[in-house]
Scaffold this motif. Structure first.
Motif, mmCIF file in Angstrom:
data_model
loop_
_atom_site.group_PDB
_atom_site.id
_atom_site.type_symbol
_atom_site.label_atom_id
_atom_site.label_comp_id
_atom_site.label_asym_id
_atom_site.label_seq_id
_atom_site.Cartn_x
_atom_site.Cartn_y
_atom_site.Cartn_z
ATOM 1 N N GLN A 391 54.025 30.022 34.127
ATOM 2 C CA GLN A 391 52.915 30.490 34.153
ATOM 3 C C GLN A 391 51.994 30.675 35.494
ATOM 4 O O GLN A 391 51.389 31.694 35.546
ATOM 5 C CB GLN A 391 51.902 29.428 33.349
ATOM 6 C CG GLN A 391 52.239 29.184 32.102
ATOM 7 C CD GLN A 391 53.324 28.045 31.825
ATOM 8 O OE1 GLN A 391 53.789 27.463 32.820
ATOM 9 N NE2 GLN A 391 53.094 26.982 30.767
ATOM 10 N N ALA A 392 52.653 30.052 36.633
ATOM 11 C CA ALA A 392 51.985 30.415 37.653
ATOM 12 C C ALA A 392 52.565 31.514 38.442
ATOM 13 O O ALA A 392 51.817 32.653 39.146
ATOM 14 C CB ALA A 392 52.376 29.143 38.756
ATOM 15 N N THR A 393 54.015 31.956 38.098
ATOM 16 C CA THR A 393 54.513 33.061 38.821
ATOM 17 C C THR A 393 53.685 34.275 37.928
ATOM 18 O O THR A 393 53.351 35.319 38.604
ATOM 19 C CB THR A 393 55.852 33.109 38.502
ATOM 20 O OG1 THR A 393 56.256 32.980 37.431
ATOM 21 C CG2 THR A 393 56.345 32.159 39.273
ATOM 22 N N SER A 394 53.713 34.302 36.701
ATOM 23 C CA SER A 394 53.079 35.330 36.183
ATOM 24 C C SER A 394 51.273 35.637 36.214
ATOM 25 O O SER A 394 50.885 36.637 36.328
ATOM 26 C CB SER A 394 53.127 35.272 34.514
ATOM 27 O OG SER A 394 52.344 34.021 33.925
ATOM 28 N N PHE A 395 50.709 34.497 36.459
ATOM 29 C CA PHE A 395 49.384 34.635 37.081
ATOM 30 C C PHE A 395 49.466 35.212 38.286
ATOM 31 O O PHE A 395 48.592 36.024 38.517
ATOM 32 C CB PHE A 395 48.760 33.195 36.995
ATOM 33 C CG PHE A 395 47.457 32.951 37.094
ATOM 34 C CD1 PHE A 395 46.405 33.840 37.717
ATOM 35 C CD2 PHE A 395 46.674 32.190 36.334
ATOM 36 C CE1 PHE A 395 45.304 33.874 38.047
ATOM 37 C CE2 PHE A 395 45.252 31.972 36.559
ATOM 38 C CZ PHE A 395 44.546 32.780 37.329
ATOM 39 N N SER A 396 50.127 34.751 39.197
ATOM 40 C CA SER A 396 50.282 35.093 40.525
ATOM 41 C C SER A 396 50.151 36.576 40.659
ATOM 42 O O SER A 396 49.820 37.546 41.390
ATOM 43 C CB SER A 396 51.007 34.486 41.389
ATOM 44 O OG SER A 396 51.099 35.133 42.965
ATOM 45 N N SER A 397 51.414 37.048 39.735
ATOM 46 C CA SER A 397 52.031 38.448 39.857
ATOM 47 C C SER A 397 50.962 39.306 39.466
ATOM 48 O O SER A 397 50.767 40.476 39.748
ATOM 49 C CB SER A 397 53.396 38.401 39.000
ATOM 50 O OG SER A 397 54.386 37.891 39.694
ATOM 51 N N THR A 398 50.228 39.011 38.190
ATOM 52 C CA THR A 398 49.050 39.730 37.681
ATOM 53 C C THR A 398 47.967 39.862 38.724
ATOM 54 O O THR A 398 47.478 40.955 38.784
ATOM 55 C CB THR A 398 48.548 38.988 36.416
ATOM 56 O OG1 THR A 398 49.573 38.770 35.518
ATOM 57 C CG2 THR A 398 47.396 39.952 35.898
ATOM 58 N N ALA A 399 47.662 38.776 39.393
ATOM 59 C CA ALA A 399 46.631 38.929 40.407
ATOM 60 C C ALA A 399 46.959 39.970 41.500
ATOM 61 O O ALA A 399 46.142 40.710 41.984
ATOM 62 C CB ALA A 399 46.062 37.635 40.840
ATOM 63 N N GLN A 400 48.452 39.918 41.971
ATOM 64 C CA GLN A 400 48.854 40.559 42.897
ATOM 65 C C GLN A 400 48.902 42.286 42.637
ATOM 66 O O GLN A 400 48.223 43.012 43.342
ATOM 67 C CB GLN A 400 50.182 40.322 43.489
ATOM 68 C CG GLN A 400 50.108 38.870 44.187
ATOM 69 C CD GLN A 400 51.702 38.611 44.458
ATOM 70 O OE1 GLN A 400 52.399 39.505 44.651
ATOM 71 N NE2 GLN A 400 51.909 37.366 44.774
ATOM 72 N N GLN A 401 49.380 42.327 41.451
ATOM 73 C CA GLN A 401 49.143 43.857 40.898
ATOM 74 C C GLN A 401 47.719 44.366 40.918
ATOM 75 O O GLN A 401 47.488 45.383 41.329
ATOM 76 C CB GLN A 401 49.833 43.971 39.583
ATOM 77 C CG GLN A 401 49.811 45.229 38.903
ATOM 78 C CD GLN A 401 50.445 46.238 39.817
ATOM 79 O OE1 GLN A 401 51.611 46.331 40.444
ATOM 80 N NE2 GLN A 401 49.928 47.657 40.065
ATOM 81 N N LEU A 402 46.781 43.747 40.454
ATOM 82 C CA LEU A 402 45.417 44.116 40.304
ATOM 83 C C LEU A 402 44.826 44.250 41.889
ATOM 84 O O LEU A 402 44.047 45.102 41.833
ATOM 85 C CB LEU A 402 44.679 43.038 39.432
ATOM 86 C CG LEU A 402 43.193 43.499 39.237
ATOM 87 C CD1 LEU A 402 42.757 44.795 38.487
ATOM 88 C CD2 LEU A 402 42.616 42.356 38.165
ATOM 89 N N SER A 403 45.045 43.275 42.658
ATOM 90 C CA SER A 403 44.154 43.435 43.879
ATOM 91 C C SER A 403 44.716 44.662 44.794
ATOM 92 O O SER A 403 43.932 45.221 45.231
ATOM 93 C CB SER A 403 44.732 42.224 44.729
ATOM 94 O OG SER A 403 45.873 41.913 44.728
ATOM 95 N N LEU A 404 45.967 45.054 44.579
ATOM 96 C CA LEU A 404 46.505 46.235 45.090
ATOM 97 C C LEU A 404 45.945 47.362 44.798
ATOM 98 O O LEU A 404 45.739 48.213 45.327
ATOM 99 C CB LEU A 404 48.058 46.115 45.206
ATOM 100 C CG LEU A 404 48.891 45.124 46.281
ATOM 101 C CD1 LEU A 404 50.236 45.382 45.768
ATOM 102 C CD2 LEU A 404 48.903 45.413 47.726
ATOM 103 N N SER A 405 45.689 47.452 43.463
ATOM 104 C CA SER A 405 45.222 48.662 42.854
ATOM 105 C C SER A 405 43.674 48.623 43.479
ATOM 106 O O SER A 405 43.086 49.804 43.673
ATOM 107 C CB SER A 405 45.360 48.651 41.080
ATOM 108 O OG SER A 405 46.639 48.812 40.775
#
Length: 472
Positions: A391-405
């Motif tokens: 759950q932590a990896t999917s949460f973190s990856s979601t936040a990373q993708q959104l922040s770069l955009s």
């Protein structure tokens, strides 16, 4: 034929880093080739930008599913399948004969990338002891920096001296090699309990992310009225807030917001997202400033920005010793402020600035930026229990993708605002100077979030002695 024995702890970070590099390179290399692809497919280059947007939207939709899929079907199995899906999508992109075919293939590629990167990170976290996590995570920061820097010049070389289709076909040998390496060196792991899919939560999160990613991609490009873009941002935030409210009643939410109760994870997400936004803006601003502001060719621009990756490589060898010496909190605070200083320095670049000065400045900035990413990524998982790592990896990856955009959107909007202040028209060098000042201020602001870390945050991972004092 007998192959040499390699320790999984050494080879797993390399395998995952190669997968991350392939995804990061592909997501940036296509931008340079768009004019040639448009001519080949008899399309308007502006319309063909949908090929980039389709990929980003696919990531936004499917990344939140990555943790649940890995728990249900096994991390190695999903990682291998994701590599094959991404590779197959690359082949279809290279074979496309029309814009709809290319967009469909990019969506398939996005599905593979959405599972490949977060599940690859999960594979690494489960295979590597926490005491060796810093060294392993430092490998993952290198492709994240290499891809955006190497993509534009490599794309230019390919479309100049070969067919644009090769920007996709080059993924095939990398993908097949990755599949074989995962099969040989990585053990399969899965969660002991399999939670049901939170389908309603996925719809809310996916819809909210799609609206936000689309809006920030459109921000500053004048393709839609500003009112429409801002309405999309408001609607996206509203959907995510609705999910946050409803997820409290869900037994197994698709994005587990309860992870934010872990202080190190919460601050890694908040401070890391703000810092990553600024890096997203930098990757847009620097090449544009060199080419549009200073009149550099694409090749000359790529040669200058590429030096940041060399700084990242230097960091890889020294990160464990640096983190052990200083600990996470001082490094995250200091790197935030140092990065702001380097961005302010970029604002002082001019057409007459010696290339050696720019190369040296960006080399050192690349070192500290990569060290910051290593600290952020490692700290985020330092205190997460193994049972909640997916759950932590999917949460973190979601936040990373959104922040770069968001970062790219901020960079575009600041440039447009600066241009409007001098009456519109073509971008000039001073527009970029103002933009770099803005993102420098935002980078410095991330230090306020990292300041909330306890003095001994992540000490079990860093090896740094616990501090006696612990700030509130």
């Amino acid at each position: 034929m007998k192959f040499p024995t390699l320790h999984p702890r050494r080879v797993v970070p390399l395998i995952v880093a190669c997968a991350v590099f392939m995804e990061n390179l592909d997501s940036t290399i296509i931008a340079t080739a768009l004019p040639q692809i448009a001519r080949a497919l008899h399309e308007d280059p502006l319309h063909l930008s949908l090929a980039i947007t389709a990929y980003l939207l696919s990531l936004a939709v499917f990344i939140p599913l990555s943790g649940w899929v890995a728990d249900r079907h096994g991390a190695r199995r999903v990682f291998r399948a994701a590599i094959l899906v991404f590779t197959f999508g690359s082949v279809l992109c290279g074979l496309s004969q029309s814009m709809p075919q290319l967009i469909g293939a990019r969506i398939l590629q996005g599905l593979g990338g959405a599972l490949m990167v977060p599940v690859g990170r999960l594979v690494l976290l489960r295979a590597i002891p926490k005491s060796e996590l810093i060294a392993a995570m430092s490998w993952l920061t290198v492709p994240a920096l290499f891809g955006p820097i190497l993509g534009p010049p490599l794309g230019g070389l390919i479309v100049t001296y070969a067919s644009w289709r090769w920007i996709f076909f080059i993924n095939v040998p990398i993908g097949l090699l990755g599949w074989w390496l995962v099969t040989r060196f990585i053990d399969d792991t899965r969660a002991e309990t399999r939670a049901p899919l939170d389908f309603g939560g996925w719809l809310l999160v996916g819809s909210g992310l799609v609206l936000l990613v689309m809006a920030f991609e459109l921000l500053g490009k004048n393709l839609l009225a500003n009112a429409v873009v801002y309405a999309m941002i408001v609607a996206g935030i509203a959907l995510l807030l609705l999910y946050a409210h409803q997820s409290r009643q869900r037994e197994a939410p698709i994005v587990d917001l309860r992870l934010l109760r872990i202080a190190s994870f919460r601050i890694s997400i908040s401070g890391g997202s703000l810092y990553r936004c600024c890096v997203g803006a930098y990757t847009l601003l620097m090449p544009l400033m060199l080419q549009l502001g200073f009149g550099y060719s694409a090749a000359a621009s790529g040669g200058i920005t590429f030096v940041s990756a060399a700084g990242a490589m230097l960091m890889k060898a020294t990160a464990p010793r640096i983190v052990r010496r200083f600990g996470f909190r001082p490094l995250l605070l200091g790197n935030s402020l140092l990065s702001a200083v380097f961005l302010l320095g970029c604002a002082q670049f001019a057409a007459g600035t010696p290339k050696l000065v720019m190369l040296g400045w960006l080399l050192v900035y690349g070192f500290f930026r990569s060290l910051q990413f290593t600290c952020i990524n490692t700290l985020g998982y330092a205190d997460v229990p193994p049972s909640r790592m997916s759950q932590a990896t999917s949460f973190s990856s979601t936040a990373q993708q959104l922040s770069l955009s968001v970062g790219v959107g901020i960079g575009s909007q600041v440039l447009n605002t600066a241009r409007a202040l001098h009456g519109g028209g073509a971008l000039v060098a001073s527009d970029f100077q103002h933009a770099f000042m803005v993102i420098a201020a935002l980078t410095a602001a991330s230090a306020l979030l990292f300041r909330r870390l306890s003095a001994n945050a992540g000490s079990s991972v860093s090896g740094h002695p616990d501090s006696v004092a612990t700030p509130d």
